[in-house]
Design a protein around this motif. Structure first.
Motif, PDB file in Angstrom:
ATOM      1  N   ASN A  63       1.073  -0.894  -0.007  1.00  0.00           N
ATOM      2  CA  ASN A  63      -0.110  -0.103   0.074  1.00  0.00           C
ATOM      3  C   ASN A  63       0.939   1.421  -0.183  1.00  0.00           C
ATOM      4  O   ASN A  63       2.071   1.287   0.074  1.00  0.00           O
ATOM      5  N   ARG A  64       0.326   2.519  -0.124  1.00  0.00           N
ATOM      6  CA  ARG A  64       1.046   3.562  -0.126  1.00  0.00           C
ATOM      7  C   ARG A  64       1.934   4.046   0.972  1.00  0.00           C
ATOM      8  O   ARG A  64       2.775   4.820   1.178  1.00  0.00           O
ATOM      9  N   TYR A  65       1.839   3.203   2.139  1.00  0.00           N
ATOM     10  CA  TYR A  65       2.336   3.222   3.372  1.00  0.00           C
ATOM     11  C   TYR A  65       3.609   2.224   3.462  1.00  0.00           C
ATOM     12  O   TYR A  65       4.301   2.412   4.392  1.00  0.00           O
ATOM     13  N   GLY A  66       3.718   1.507   2.380  1.00  0.00           N
ATOM     14  CA  GLY A  66       4.841   0.623   2.259  1.00  0.00           C
ATOM     15  C   GLY A  66       4.591  -0.552   2.996  1.00  0.00           C
ATOM     16  O   GLY A  66       5.452  -1.584   3.070  1.00  0.00           O
ATOM     17  N   ILE A  67       3.387  -0.857   3.371  1.00  0.00           N
ATOM     18  CA  ILE A  67       3.136  -2.191   4.000  1.00  0.00           C
ATOM     19  C   ILE A  67       2.813  -3.161   3.242  1.00  0.00           C
ATOM     20  O   ILE A  67       1.981  -3.138   2.343  1.00  0.00           O
ATOM     21  N   GLU A  68       3.044  -4.377   3.148  1.00  0.00           N
ATOM     22  CA  GLU A  68       3.019  -5.612   2.403  1.00  0.00           C
ATOM     23  C   GLU A  68       1.509  -6.259   2.660  1.00  0.00           C
ATOM     24  O   GLU A  68       1.409  -6.657   3.758  1.00  0.00           O
ATOM     25  N   VAL A  69       0.653  -6.409   1.626  1.00  0.00           N
ATOM     26  CA  VAL A  69      -0.495  -6.569   2.102  1.00  0.00           C
ATOM     27  C   VAL A  69      -0.441  -8.104   1.261  1.00  0.00           C
ATOM     28  O   VAL A  69      -0.197  -8.316   0.073  1.00  0.00           O
ATOM     29  N   ALA A  70      -1.102  -9.253   1.962  1.00  0.00           N
ATOM     30  CA  ALA A  70      -0.971 -10.558   1.389  1.00  0.00           C
ATOM     31  C   ALA A  70      -2.565 -10.828   0.993  1.00  0.00           C
ATOM     32  O   ALA A  70      -3.456 -10.377   1.607  1.00  0.00           O
ATOM     33  N   ALA A  71      -2.588 -11.511  -0.169  1.00  0.00           N
ATOM     34  CA  ALA A  71      -3.810 -11.496  -0.834  1.00  0.00           C
ATOM     35  C   ALA A  71      -3.989 -12.882  -1.744  1.00  0.00           C
ATOM     36  O   ALA A  71      -3.084 -13.268  -1.833  1.00  0.00           O
ATOM     37  N   ASP A  72      -5.068 -13.099  -1.949  1.00  0.00           N
ATOM     38  CA  ASP A  72      -5.404 -14.372  -2.929  1.00  0.00           C
ATOM     39  C   ASP A  72      -6.120 -14.003  -4.206  1.00  0.00           C
ATOM     40  O   ASP A  72      -7.087 -13.310  -4.103  1.00  0.00           O
ATOM     41  N   LEU A  73      -5.540 -14.119  -5.321  1.00  0.00           N
ATOM     42  CA  LEU A  73      -6.088 -13.759  -6.435  1.00  0.00           C
ATOM     43  C   LEU A  73      -6.920 -14.807  -7.167  1.00  0.00           C
ATOM     44  O   LEU A  73      -6.383 -16.128  -7.319  1.00  0.00           O
ATOM     45  N   TYR A 138      -7.031   0.738   6.566  1.00  0.00           N
ATOM     46  CA  TYR A 138      -7.633  -0.386   6.191  1.00  0.00           C
ATOM     47  C   TYR A 138      -8.501   0.399   4.738  1.00  0.00           C
ATOM     48  O   TYR A 138      -8.871  -0.403   3.749  1.00  0.00           O
ATOM     49  N   THR A 139      -8.802   1.670   4.836  1.00  0.00           N
ATOM     50  CA  THR A 139      -9.340   2.057   3.693  1.00  0.00           C
ATOM     51  C   THR A 139      -8.258   2.199   2.462  1.00  0.00           C
ATOM     52  O   THR A 139      -8.419   1.919   1.317  1.00  0.00           O
ATOM     53  N   GLU A 140      -6.877   2.697   2.849  1.00  0.00           N
ATOM     54  CA  GLU A 140      -5.933   2.637   1.967  1.00  0.00           C
ATOM     55  C   GLU A 140      -5.499   1.332   1.435  1.00  0.00           C
ATOM     56  O   GLU A 140      -5.508   0.999   0.346  1.00  0.00           O
ATOM     57  N   ASP A 141      -6.187   0.228   2.142  1.00  0.00           N
ATOM     58  CA  ASP A 141      -5.761  -1.184   1.280  1.00  0.00           C
ATOM     59  C   ASP A 141      -6.728  -1.440   0.315  1.00  0.00           C
ATOM     60  O   ASP A 141      -6.195  -2.275  -0.534  1.00  0.00           O
ATOM     61  N   TYR A 142      -7.841  -0.701   0.242  1.00  0.00           N
ATOM     62  CA  TYR A 142      -8.760  -1.031  -0.871  1.00  0.00           C
ATOM     63  C   TYR A 142      -8.176  -0.515  -2.187  1.00  0.00           C
ATOM     64  O   TYR A 142      -8.033  -1.001  -3.353  1.00  0.00           O
TER      65      TYR A 142
END
Length: 372
Positions: A63-73, A138-142
């Motif tokens: 995200n724009r704060y540099g935190i790595e977000v884990a997801a499933d595509l 959490y809003t940024e994560d979207y």
């Protein structure tokens, strides 16, 4: 019994607020009515079966704060050309292997590229302090998830939407109002977490109680600072029979009391049983950091819902859900932009995984129409 009393029951059955992290039970530990470990294991760590026509791939993005977000595509097998896409997350305190993954799997079966993610600081996502929530992050994560989807060769950037479940719904609507790349947004069993934490269920906190919660959170900040740890505690803070703040270091009790109210029983039936248990889910195992409510007191969600137009939102709520009023109130604020679907015979948790009750045909129709 009302949600506020349910929180009191949870507080009474849990331990006092911990001074450090509460260890999650091992994947396979036994609890009363909590056999979910077996179901998740048989499904590769997921609480639902992957559709035979869908391919699931673990992915990571920042995200724009540099935190790595884990997801499933989730991608439909044998799909050709650029596809419509959806960002999916929620409920609050859940992980992508639970309800959001189930939604993503179903949408991919219907031809969408769908991305189910763990919010920052939770699940497999990054963030130094674990299990802390923030309406901003959490809003940024979207929006960060939209970044990721828009870079995929099989995604049509002009047909990206968001589907949220429960407590991540307020963040999805907030993100959509601020990010016009999100062309449409739908929610299921919506919760407004800022309102929930700062005012309690049905806005039942008195002014005095709200101040007591603020004082409790402020004292906890001193305790955390002095000890160098981050205590666990109730994100919607309950009160005992004497009117004192009575937080717990668990969201749900380890075992369900015989006289449990319907709201606690419904949440327990998903998170603490084989139906939806997952070892990385706070709702299944422990609680948020105790000071998590501070940012939700400070930053209300959906303040700018009026500028979502001309884009549309669809809110789905169970007719018997204790949370139904959240969706009704948001719809009332923007009736020309937000539509509401009430599902007969459904409670709040039914819309997590009851595919016989979740109106996927209606949701598919909504996104198809608004992506046109």
């Amino acid at each position: 019994m009302e949600r506020r009393k349910a929180l009191g029951l949870i507080a009474a059955t849990g331990a006092a607020t911990a001074a450090s992290f509460t260890a999650a039970p091992a994947f396979g530990a036994q609890t009363s009515r909590a056999a979910g470990q077996g179901k998740a294991t048989t499904k590769g760590g997921y609480t639902f079966a992957l559709d035979k026509n869908v391919r699931r791939t673990p992915v990571r993005f920042k995200n724009r704060y540099g935190i790595e977000v884990a997801a499933d595509l989730y991608v439909p097998k044998n799909a050709r050309g650029k596809r419509p896409a959806l960002v999916v997350s929620g409920p609050f305190g859940a992980v992508k292997e639970q309800s959001s993954g189930l939604y993503a799997n179903e949408f991919a079966r219907r031809g969408y590229v769908a991305l189910a993610f763990d919010p920052s600081f939770t699940g497999e996502s990054g963030g130094t302090v674990r299990d802390v929530a923030s309406p901003d992050f959490y809003t940024e994560d979207y929006s960060a998830a939209v970044d990721f989807l828009g870079l995929q060769k099989n995604v049509d950037r002009e047909r990206i939407g968001a589907q949220a479940v429960c407590g991540l719904s307020g963040m999805a609507l907030t993100a959509a109002a601020a990010d016009s790349r999100i062309k449409a947004v739908a929610t299921a069993s919506m919760y407004d977490m800022s309102r929930s934490m700062s005012r309690s269920h049905q806005d039942s906190y008195t002014h005095e109680q709200r101040q007591k919660v603020v004082d409790y959170l402020s004292r906890q900040r001193w305790i955390d600072a002095e000890r160098g740890t981050y205590a666990r505690g109730s994100h919607e803070v309950p009160f005992d029979e004497n009117g004192n703040v009575a937080p717990s270091d668990r969201i749900l009790p380890k075992t369900l009391p015989a006289d449990a109210d319907p709201v606690t029983a419904n949440f327990f039936d998903y998170y603490r049983t084989e139906r939806g248990y997952h070892p990385r889910s706070m709702n299944s195992t422990t609680a948020w950091t105790a000071t998590t409510p501070m940012s939700f007191f400070a930053f209300p969600l959906m303040t700018n819902i009026d500028i979502l137009a001309p884009r549309k939102a669809l809110l789905v709520a169970g007719a018997d859900a204790h949370s139904r009023y959240y969706s009704e109130d948001v719809q009332a604020k923007a009736p020309d932009t937000v539509d509401l679907v009430i599902v007969p015979g459904a409670d709040h948790v039914d819309l997590y995984d009851r595919k016989d009750l979740i109106p996927f045909d209606r949701l598919d129709e909504f996104f198809t129409k608004n992506f046109a």
